[in-house]
Design a protein around this motif. Structure first.
Motif, PDB file in Angstrom:
ATOM      1  N   MET A 143       2.360   1.678  -3.525  1.00 41.63           N
ATOM      2  CA  MET A 143       1.373   2.169  -4.487  1.00 41.63           C
ATOM      3  C   MET A 143       1.062   3.648  -4.256  1.00 41.63           C
ATOM      4  O   MET A 143       0.932   4.415  -5.217  1.00 41.63           O
ATOM      5  CB  MET A 143       0.097   1.326  -4.411  1.00 41.63           C
ATOM      6  N   THR A 144       0.957   4.049  -2.995  1.00 45.44           N
ATOM      7  CA  THR A 144       0.703   5.459  -2.671  1.00 45.44           C
ATOM      8  C   THR A 144       1.868   6.327  -3.122  1.00 45.44           C
ATOM      9  O   THR A 144       1.668   7.379  -3.745  1.00 45.44           O
ATOM     10  CB  THR A 144       0.470   5.621  -1.153  1.00 45.44           C
ATOM     11  N   LEU A 145       3.085   5.899  -2.819  1.00 48.07           N
ATOM     12  CA  LEU A 145       4.259   6.654  -3.222  1.00 48.07           C
ATOM     13  C   LEU A 145       4.356   6.767  -4.742  1.00 48.07           C
ATOM     14  O   LEU A 145       4.616   7.848  -5.282  1.00 48.07           O
ATOM     15  CB  LEU A 145       5.526   6.009  -2.649  1.00 48.07           C
ATOM     16  N   ILE A 152       0.841  -1.205   0.000  1.00 47.57           N
ATOM     17  CA  ILE A 152       0.000   0.000   0.000  1.00 47.57           C
ATOM     18  C   ILE A 152       0.874   1.252   0.000  1.00 47.57           C
ATOM     19  O   ILE A 152       0.591   2.216  -0.729  1.00 47.57           O
ATOM     20  CB  ILE A 152      -0.972  -0.017   1.199  1.00 47.57           C
ATOM     21  N   MET A 153       1.943   1.238   0.793  1.00 44.02           N
ATOM     22  CA  MET A 153       2.863   2.384   0.816  1.00 44.02           C
ATOM     23  C   MET A 153       3.515   2.588  -0.548  1.00 44.02           C
ATOM     24  O   MET A 153       3.647   3.724  -1.022  1.00 44.02           O
ATOM     25  CB  MET A 153       3.927   2.188   1.900  1.00 44.02           C
ATOM     26  N   PHE A 169       1.913   6.576  -6.880  1.00 46.21           N
ATOM     27  CA  PHE A 169       0.827   7.431  -7.357  1.00 46.21           C
ATOM     28  C   PHE A 169       1.231   8.905  -7.280  1.00 46.21           C
ATOM     29  O   PHE A 169       1.111   9.648  -8.257  1.00 46.21           O
ATOM     30  CB  PHE A 169      -0.443   7.178  -6.534  1.00 46.21           C
ATOM     31  N   PHE A 170       1.714   9.338  -6.120  1.00 46.44           N
ATOM     32  CA  PHE A 170       2.077  10.744  -5.967  1.00 46.44           C
ATOM     33  C   PHE A 170       3.346  11.098  -6.748  1.00 46.44           C
ATOM     34  O   PHE A 170       3.445  12.177  -7.322  1.00 46.44           O
ATOM     35  CB  PHE A 170       2.232  11.105  -4.489  1.00 46.44           C
ATOM     36  N   ARG A 208       2.676  11.720 -10.395  1.00 50.40           N
ATOM     37  CA  ARG A 208       1.900  12.924 -10.680  1.00 50.40           C
ATOM     38  C   ARG A 208       2.794  14.147 -10.876  1.00 50.40           C
ATOM     39  O   ARG A 208       2.319  15.188 -11.318  1.00 50.40           O
ATOM     40  CB  ARG A 208       0.909  13.190  -9.551  1.00 50.40           C
TER      41      ARG A 208
END
Length: 144
Positions: A116-118, A113-114, A120-121, A124
């Motif tokens: 994927m979050t990293l 999860i970490m 994602f940001f 961007r």
């Protein structure tokens, strides 16, 4: 009275320099550790050096490795495609290794999860490789 102001200015400048130096060290360590980010620490170091020591800020902004990354960020709020590609590779590799090494399944899920979050940001962030005039924004060293 004037002496107190001078002393206060020196103390504040010294605190900025110490904080900036600490951020540079953490940024360099972050090159090798997966969960410690490099770029935010370098940006914070640059901001501290701007206020505390113009000489150290000049050194950091003209550093062969860190300078082009900081210049791209300050001028365009963007990173080069090379930096983004390397970042993605390092994030995926380091998190994959971490997920492989941890024994507990919920740690693996948390790391996934970490990651994927990293990603994602991080993805961007704006990518910029050329200026309006068609010249490379970053030095050749960064783009190799």
């Amino acid at each position: 009275m004037r002496q107190n102001v001078n002393l206060k200015t020196r103390v504040v400048s010294s605190l900025y320099v110490v904080t900036g130096a600490t951020c540079v060290v953490l940024g360099v360590i972050g090159i090798f550790l997966p969960l410690l980010p490099t770029t935010p620490f370098l940006l914070l170091a640059s901001a501290c050096f701007m206020r505390g020591s113009p000489r150290l800020n000049h050194w950091l902004r003209h550093h062969p490795t860190f300078g082009p990354i900081l210049d791209n960020w300050y001028q365009h709020r963007a990173v080069s495609s090379t930096v983004k590609r390397r970042g993605n590779i390092m994030i995926v590799c380091s998190f994959a290794l971490s997920i492989f090494l941890v024994p507990l399944w919920w740690h693996k899920v948390m790391l996934l999860i970490m990651a994927m979050t990293l990603l994602f940001f991080f993805n961007r962030l704006t990518v910029i490789d050329k200026t309006m005039a068609g010249e490379l924004v970053a030095d050749k060293q960064e783009n190799q």
